[in-house]
Design a protein around this motif. Structure first.
Motif, PDB file in Angstrom:
ATOM      1  N   GLU A  29       0.826  -1.216   0.000  1.00 48.56           N
ATOM      2  CA  GLU A  29       0.000   0.000   0.000  1.00 48.56           C
ATOM      3  C   GLU A  29       0.858   1.263   0.000  1.00 48.56           C
ATOM      4  O   GLU A  29       0.518   2.259   0.645  1.00 48.56           O
ATOM      5  N   ILE A  30       1.965   1.219  -0.715  1.00 48.98           N
ATOM      6  CA  ILE A  30       2.874   2.374  -0.808  1.00 48.98           C
ATOM      7  C   ILE A  30       2.265   3.408  -1.742  1.00 48.98           C
ATOM      8  O   ILE A  30       1.883   3.091  -2.871  1.00 48.98           O
ATOM      9  N   GLU A  31       2.188   4.647  -1.292  1.00 46.65           N
ATOM     10  CA  GLU A  31       1.609   5.728  -2.087  1.00 46.65           C
ATOM     11  C   GLU A  31       2.653   6.725  -2.566  1.00 46.65           C
ATOM     12  O   GLU A  31       2.333   7.617  -3.359  1.00 46.65           O
ATOM     13  N   LEU A  52       0.233   1.711  -4.775  1.00 45.88           N
ATOM     14  CA  LEU A  52      -0.548   2.881  -5.205  1.00 45.88           C
ATOM     15  C   LEU A  52       0.380   4.027  -5.600  1.00 45.88           C
ATOM     16  O   LEU A  52       0.080   5.194  -5.353  1.00 45.88           O
ATOM     17  N   ILE A  53       1.510   3.698  -6.230  1.00 44.34           N
ATOM     18  CA  ILE A  53       2.523   4.697  -6.576  1.00 44.34           C
ATOM     19  C   ILE A  53       2.040   5.507  -7.772  1.00 44.34           C
ATOM     20  O   ILE A  53       1.800   4.946  -8.846  1.00 44.34           O
ATOM     21  N   LEU A 251      -7.630   4.506  -6.076  1.00 43.76           N
ATOM     22  CA  LEU A 251      -7.252   5.079  -4.787  1.00 43.76           C
ATOM     23  C   LEU A 251      -8.464   5.201  -3.860  1.00 43.76           C
ATOM     24  O   LEU A 251      -8.373   4.957  -2.656  1.00 43.76           O
ATOM     25  N   GLU A 252      -9.607   5.564  -4.434  1.00 47.89           N
ATOM     26  CA  GLU A 252     -10.823   5.677  -3.643  1.00 47.89           C
ATOM     27  C   GLU A 252     -11.240   4.323  -3.067  1.00 47.89           C
ATOM     28  O   GLU A 252     -11.647   4.221  -1.905  1.00 47.89           O
ATOM     29  N   THR A 253     -11.128   3.273  -3.872  1.00 47.72           N
ATOM     30  CA  THR A 253     -11.453   1.928  -3.387  1.00 47.72           C
ATOM     31  C   THR A 253     -10.536   1.518  -2.247  1.00 47.72           C
ATOM     32  O   THR A 253     -10.976   0.931  -1.246  1.00 47.72           O
ATOM     33  N   HIS A 254      -9.258   1.842  -2.398  1.00 49.36           N
ATOM     34  CA  HIS A 254      -8.308   1.520  -1.321  1.00 49.36           C
ATOM     35  C   HIS A 254      -8.666   2.260  -0.039  1.00 49.36           C
ATOM     36  O   HIS A 254      -8.645   1.672   1.053  1.00 49.36           O
ATOM     37  N   ARG A 261     -11.793  -1.585   7.280  1.00 54.25           N
ATOM     38  CA  ARG A 261     -10.912  -2.432   8.081  1.00 54.25           C
ATOM     39  C   ARG A 261     -10.653  -1.810   9.454  1.00 54.25           C
ATOM     40  O   ARG A 261     -10.662  -2.500  10.486  1.00 54.25           O
ATOM     41  N   LYS A 262     -10.415  -0.496   9.473  1.00 54.79           N
ATOM     42  CA  LYS A 262     -10.186   0.178  10.757  1.00 54.79           C
ATOM     43  C   LYS A 262     -11.422   0.116  11.646  1.00 54.79           C
ATOM     44  O   LYS A 262     -11.318  -0.050  12.871  1.00 54.79           O
TER      45      LYS A 262
END
Length: 446
Positions: A29-31, A52-53, A251-254, A261-262
């Motif tokens: 999940e690296i942006e 997500l680069i 990105l929105e889905t992530h 999850r949180k």
């Protein structure tokens, strides 16, 4: 990209990152790409797929880099790779590269032999393969297909025309991307507003003094049930709504999955906090034996020193700060990482005089507890008959061995003098630190 992440992924190199030559950071999940060119300057192979680069950056100083895999990311342009002098293979599969002319920056990577652009919007352009083959002369393979010499010659012949077509298609794609960005921004804002309105309408927050609001505040369970219903409806609507495949939607889905999850983690933590505590003492005041951490133990009754010793086999590398020892007169309680171990003692002990130590070899916890009832043990006296028999046996043994047994007498009980030291010892000259030498007698010759 954090240092802790890089060190954890460098286990094959003893967690050393300065000499790292290969690292896999896929599905992390690296942006944003950063720090790798400073921490790992000897990198030769770098895996960054399925993140997500959005942009290729901070890898241009990796001069030894030979293989870069950034498939399944949000990259829209090829750039900042001129400094990778040893780059031989570049994988950009399933990204969002629409600016095909940006591959011209790869001309400086003279060792580049393989390039993958499958799944990018630029592959749908007319003349895509011809343009790439004619632009990058050093390439041997494009999208896993070998480039023949005849193919390169044909591509170079029609290069000006193909280049013009590519420019026109890029302009069309840029206009489309602009509309997609605006649509994504508008859709995100609408979703936020709709969710907020639904929550307010369901919970009765439209009017500040509404009776529905007071009733819901009084009934916490009903409020939670309504919130859960709203979340389920919003979740179903999110997944059923058709959206274009863009970097923004990805990105929105992530972000959405991360929020869910949180929320689940928070619910799980609240449930763990509400767990009933272990029963250590009954309502009648009876202390129970409990071994929640399931540790082996041994209890030793040291009658000679009037002690009770408990040895608890805690984990060898467990930090001592995670242990709590509580000694009571009738029982002992040890908390191992919050899990209780409790044992009822066979006798009453002194808590103030007790001590707890860790074994340096095994790491076990050793608790020494003095007993409350001190038992004074008298020394056994030897009877006269036993003494007489012992003297006879000693005399017989002495006769057999030819040695003389001396009788030891306590001088404080008897008044007669010590006859063992009547004879004076002769002084021995020449012993000690100073040795006296006799005078030398010289013969006088006539």
């Amino acid at each position: 990209v954090t240092e802790d992440l890089v060190r954890r992924r460098a286990e094959h190199n003893n967690c050393e990152i300065f000499s790292l030559e290969e690292i896999s950071l896929h599905q992390q999940e690296i942006e944003k790409l950063e720090y790798l060119d400073k921490w790992c300057q000897d990198l030769k192979i770098l895996y960054l797929q399925n993140n997500l680069i959005p942009k290729l950056e901070n890898v241009g100083k990796l001069k030894k880099l030979e293989y870069l895999n950034v498939a399944l990311n949000n990259i829209e342009r090829i750039e900042n790779l001129e400094g990778c002098e040893e780059l031989r293979k570049l994988d950009l599969t399933a990204n969002f590269i629409g600016e095909l002319s940006s591959i011209e920056s790869l001309k400086y990577n003279i060792h580049l032999k393989e390039l993958f652009l499958v799944g990018n919007p630029c592959t749908e352009f007319e003349g895509y393969r011809q343009f790439v083959v004619a632009t990058l002369h050093q390439l041997k393979y494009l999208d896993s297909k070998e480039i023949e010499r005849s193919e390169r010659i044909k591509a170079l012949q029609n290069y000006p025309e193909v280049k013009e077509k590519i420019r026109e298609q890029e302009q069309t794609y840029f206009l489309k991307r602009t509309r997609e960005k605006e649509e994504a921004q508008r859709r995100m804002q609408e979703r936020k507003n709709k969710k907020q309105k639904q929550m307010e309408s369901k919970l009765g927050f439209d009017s500040p003094d509404s009776p529905q609001k007071e009733n819901l505040q009084a009934e916490g369970d009903g409020e939670q049930e309504i919130c859960r219903t709203v979340d389920d409806e919003e979740d179903r609507r999110f997944w059923e709504e058709p959206t274009p495949y863009t970097p923004e939607s990805r990105l929105e889905t992530h972000r959405y999955i991360e929020e869910k999850r949180k929320a689940k983690d928070n619910i799980r933590e609240s449930k763990t906090r509400e767990k009933p505590l272990w029963t250590l003492v009954t309502a009648e005041g009876k202390v129970l034996n409990v071994n929640v951490p399931k540790l082996e133990f041994s209890l030793k009754d040291d009658e000679e020193n009037n002690l009770i010793i408990l040895e608890l086999a805690v984990y060898r590398h467990l930090d001592t700060s995670l242990l709590e020892v509580d000694v009571q007169p009738t029982y002992i309680r040890v908390l191992v990482k919050g899990k209780p171990f409790q044992f009822v003692l066979p006798e009453e002990v002194k808590p103030d005089s007790s001590s707890a130590k860790r074994s340096q070899t095994t790491g076990h916890l050793v608790v020494t507890m003095p007993k409350a009832k001190e038992i004074i043990q008298a020394k056994k006296k030897v009877s006269a008959s036993i003494k007489h028999s012992d003297c006879n046996t000693l005399q017989q043994n002495a006769r057999r061995s030819g040695q003389v047994e001396k009788l030891e007498v306590d001088p404080s009980k008897y008044s007669f003098p010590d006859v063992t030291k009547i004879i004076q010892e002769k002084e021995q000259t020449g012993q000690g630190p100073i040795k006296l030498q006799p005078e030398k007698i010289t013969d006088i010759k006539k």
